[in-house]
Design a protein around this motif. Structure first.
Motif, PDB file in Angstrom:
ATOM      1  N   GLY A  46      23.654   1.844 -15.776  1.00 59.43           N
ATOM      2  CA  GLY A  46      22.689   0.758 -15.692  1.00 59.43           C
ATOM      3  C   GLY A  46      23.280  -0.639 -15.587  1.00 59.43           C
ATOM      4  O   GLY A  46      22.951  -1.384 -14.654  1.00 59.43           O
ATOM      5  N   PRO A  47      24.165  -1.030 -16.498  1.00 59.99           N
ATOM      6  CA  PRO A  47      24.715  -2.384 -16.419  1.00 59.99           C
ATOM      7  C   PRO A  47      25.471  -2.668 -15.117  1.00 59.99           C
ATOM      8  O   PRO A  47      25.332  -3.749 -14.540  1.00 59.99           O
ATOM      9  N   ALA A  48      26.249  -1.716 -14.637  1.00 61.81           N
ATOM     10  CA  ALA A  48      26.992  -1.919 -13.386  1.00 61.81           C
ATOM     11  C   ALA A  48      26.040  -2.032 -12.203  1.00 61.81           C
ATOM     12  O   ALA A  48      26.246  -2.859 -11.305  1.00 61.81           O
ATOM     13  N   GLU A  76      31.075  13.156 -16.190  1.00 65.00           N
ATOM     14  CA  GLU A  76      32.103  12.505 -15.368  1.00 65.00           C
ATOM     15  C   GLU A  76      31.758  12.608 -13.884  1.00 65.00           C
ATOM     16  O   GLU A  76      31.887  11.641 -13.140  1.00 65.00           O
ATOM     17  N   ALA A  77      31.282  13.771 -13.475  1.00 67.57           N
ATOM     18  CA  ALA A  77      30.904  13.955 -12.066  1.00 67.57           C
ATOM     19  C   ALA A  77      29.741  13.044 -11.692  1.00 67.57           C
ATOM     20  O   ALA A  77      29.730  12.450 -10.610  1.00 67.57           O
ATOM     21  N   LEU A  78      28.765  12.912 -12.578  1.00 62.90           N
ATOM     22  CA  LEU A  78      27.623  12.035 -12.296  1.00 62.90           C
ATOM     23  C   LEU A  78      28.035  10.566 -12.241  1.00 62.90           C
ATOM     24  O   LEU A  78      27.524   9.796 -11.434  1.00 62.90           O
ATOM     25  N   LEU A  79      28.946  10.169 -13.095  1.00 65.79           N
ATOM     26  CA  LEU A  79      29.382   8.781 -13.146  1.00 65.79           C
ATOM     27  C   LEU A  79      30.285   8.406 -11.974  1.00 65.79           C
ATOM     28  O   LEU A  79      30.360   7.245 -11.600  1.00 65.79           O
ATOM     29  N   ASN A  80      30.949   9.377 -11.418  1.00 65.79           N
ATOM     30  CA  ASN A  80      31.818   9.107 -10.272  1.00 65.79           C
ATOM     31  C   ASN A  80      31.013   9.157  -9.005  1.00 65.79           C
ATOM     32  O   ASN A  80      31.325   8.693  -8.002  1.00 65.79           O
TER      33      ASN A  80
END
Length: 80
Positions: A46-48, A76-80
């Motif tokens: 959200g912040p990014a 990790e996969a979702l964030l990348n």
């Protein structure tokens, strides 16, 4: 001299990535609430997204099925 030190740092980082990639991956398989996983990833992103003027929304996460997998790796996969 600075250029040499940066190049050494880059090579060291790439070597560490290659070594990490070549190791067998240890996965922890547990039941995971897919909706909760998506909500957690959205909270972290959200912040990014906001800083870049991107609106991130989730819809119908309560209807997602339960998964079996490694929570850390899936996040990790979702964030990348």
């Amino acid at each position: 001299m600075d250029a040499i030190l940066r190049a050494i740092g880059n090579l060291t980082e790439r070597l560490e990535q290659m070594v990490s990639f070549s190791r067998p991956l240890s996965l922890m398989t547990v039941p995971i609430e897919a909706g909760k996983l998506m909500e957690t990833a959205a909270e972290k992103l959200g912040p990014a997204c906001k800083a870049k003027g991107v609106r991130l929304t989730l819809a119908s996460v309560e209807k997602l099925p339960e998964l079996k997998g490694d929570p850390a790796r899936l996040e990790e996969a979702l964030l990348n």
